[in-house]
Design a protein around this motif. Structure first.
Motif, PDB file in Angstrom:
ATOM      1  N   ARG A 171       0.857  -1.194   0.000  1.00 23.09           N
ATOM      2  CA  ARG A 171       0.000   0.000   0.000  1.00 23.09           C
ATOM      3  C   ARG A 171       0.890   1.241   0.000  1.00 23.09           C
ATOM      4  NH1 ARG A 171      -3.386  -0.918   5.277  1.00 23.09           N
ATOM      5  NH2 ARG A 171      -1.295  -1.526   5.929  1.00 23.09           N
ATOM      6  N   ASN A 172       0.336   2.355  -0.462  1.00 25.16           N
ATOM      7  CA  ASN A 172       1.117   3.589  -0.527  1.00 25.16           C
ATOM      8  C   ASN A 172       1.679   3.989   0.838  1.00 25.16           C
ATOM      9  OD1 ASN A 172       0.456   3.607  -3.195  1.00 25.16           O
ATOM     10  ND2 ASN A 172      -0.664   5.541  -3.174  1.00 25.16           N
ATOM     11  N   VAL A 186       5.108   9.692  -2.636  1.00 21.18           N
ATOM     12  CA  VAL A 186       4.919   8.353  -3.192  1.00 21.18           C
ATOM     13  C   VAL A 186       3.913   8.401  -4.333  1.00 21.18           C
ATOM     14  CG1 VAL A 186       4.065   6.008  -2.725  1.00 21.18           C
ATOM     15  CG2 VAL A 186       5.510   7.171  -1.037  1.00 21.18           C
ATOM     16  N   GLU A 187       2.816   9.116  -4.122  1.00 26.18           N
ATOM     17  CA  GLU A 187       1.770   9.209  -5.149  1.00 26.18           C
ATOM     18  C   GLU A 187       2.309   9.868  -6.426  1.00 26.18           C
ATOM     19  OE1 GLU A 187      -1.100  11.397  -2.958  1.00 26.18           O
ATOM     20  OE2 GLU A 187      -1.896   9.629  -1.895  1.00 26.18           O
ATOM     21  N   ILE A 190       4.450   7.411  -8.314  1.00 25.80           N
ATOM     22  CA  ILE A 190       3.642   6.408  -9.014  1.00 25.80           C
ATOM     23  C   ILE A 190       3.057   6.999 -10.292  1.00 25.80           C
ATOM     24  CG2 ILE A 190       1.555   4.970  -8.872  1.00 25.80           C
ATOM     25  CD1 ILE A 190       2.171   4.596  -5.877  1.00 25.80           C
ATOM     26  N   ARG A 202      -1.318   0.733 -11.575  1.00 28.13           N
ATOM     27  CA  ARG A 202      -0.145   0.241 -10.841  1.00 28.13           C
ATOM     28  C   ARG A 202       0.004  -1.264 -11.021  1.00 28.13           C
ATOM     29  NH1 ARG A 202      -0.558   2.234  -5.188  1.00 28.13           N
ATOM     30  NH2 ARG A 202       1.054   0.727  -4.642  1.00 28.13           N
TER      31      ARG A 202
END
Length: 269
Positions: A171-172, A186-187, A190, A202
């Motif tokens: 998970r993020n 992180v987002e 991605i 993803r």
């Protein structure tokens, strides 16, 4: 857990605590490492580990990550806060070693070794970590320090984006914790990964990463389809059983030698 053991007869023998949840593995581990360290205590869960380490203040700790009540990351964090010079060797499976590697480093762990690696690697790790030096099992390094090979098409991913890419199965929030990033960072990584790899999701990026030769983290263990026990645990248990059998054999041979001496003495008299 057989192998030629290092000779350290006159060397420093660190006062050591072993924290391992699996009784058989812990029992075999004690038989092996007692050749080079003095074992002063053991624990099977995180709270027990923390308490005995606080009380006995060992020189060296062999610590599993997969512990009940408190996991190894939290135990490591608490130990280092109270004993900043503690030498901690993480001895665990590839799943926990790759999921928490960076968090354990930040918590103060000095070394990483796999339960299934065998005594040669284990003694190398002990030798380094008890001297206050870093050590990482090559099998773990190969997983957590991945980089594109020459055969991979250039997708222009940065090193940081590759770190995120190989953890897309997490998970993020977990990625952020492991890589010490803000969630929004992180987002953004991605988003860049999806654009550069030209995939909409993803999941698509993770599948493409595997096709390109990356190994997704954490490293999922292979399991026996009947028992559900991981192959790594099976190997570690077999090594533990071998270490225990070797210990019993040594005791029998010593007893046999004593009987021979007694018999020879009786014959002389």
């Amino acid at each position: 857990m057989e192998a030629s053991l290092p000779t350290r007869h006159n060397a420093f023998r660190p006062r050591t605590i072993i924290c391992q949840r699996h009784e058989l593995i812990r029992f075999g581990l004690k038989r092996v490492v007692s050749e080079v360290v003095d074992i002063i205590g053991e624990a099977s869960d995180g709270m027990g580990a923390t308490e005995i380490i606080r009380r006995l203040k060992p020189d060296f700790v062999i610590l599993d990550v997969d512990l009940d009540i408190l996991n190894g990351v939290e135990v490591c964090r608490r130990i280092v806060q109270e004993l900043p010079n503690a030498n901690i060797l993480i001895l665990t499976d590839s799943y926990h070693a790759t999921k928490y590697h960076n968090q354990l480093l930040r918590a103060g762990a000095r070394g990483f070794c796999l339960n299934s690696s065998g005594p040669r690697t284990l003694f190398e790790a002990i030798e380094q970590v008890t001297r206050g030096l870093p050590y990482c099992d090559p099998k773990i390094t190969q997983l957590v320090k991945q980089s594109p090979t020459a055969a991979m098409p250039n997708s222009n991913l940065t090193d940081r984006e590759i770190e995120v890419l190989i953890r897309l199965d997490l998970r993020n929030k977990e990625i952020a914790e492991e890589l010490d990033m803000k969630l929004r960072t992180v987002e953004k990584h991605i988003e860049c990964i999806l654009a550069k790899m030209k995939v909409p999701t993803r999941t698509g990026a993770a599948l493409k990463a595997v096709q390109l030769g990356y190994v997704m983290l954490p490293k999922m263990p292979g399991r026996d389809p009947v028992t559900g026990i991981s192959h790594e645990q099976t190997v570690a248990e077999l090594q533990a059983e071998l270490a225990i059998a070797n210990d019993h054999l040594k005791a029998l041979l010593k007893q046999n030698d004593l009987l021979k001496l007694a018999l020879n003495e009786k014959m002389r008299t």
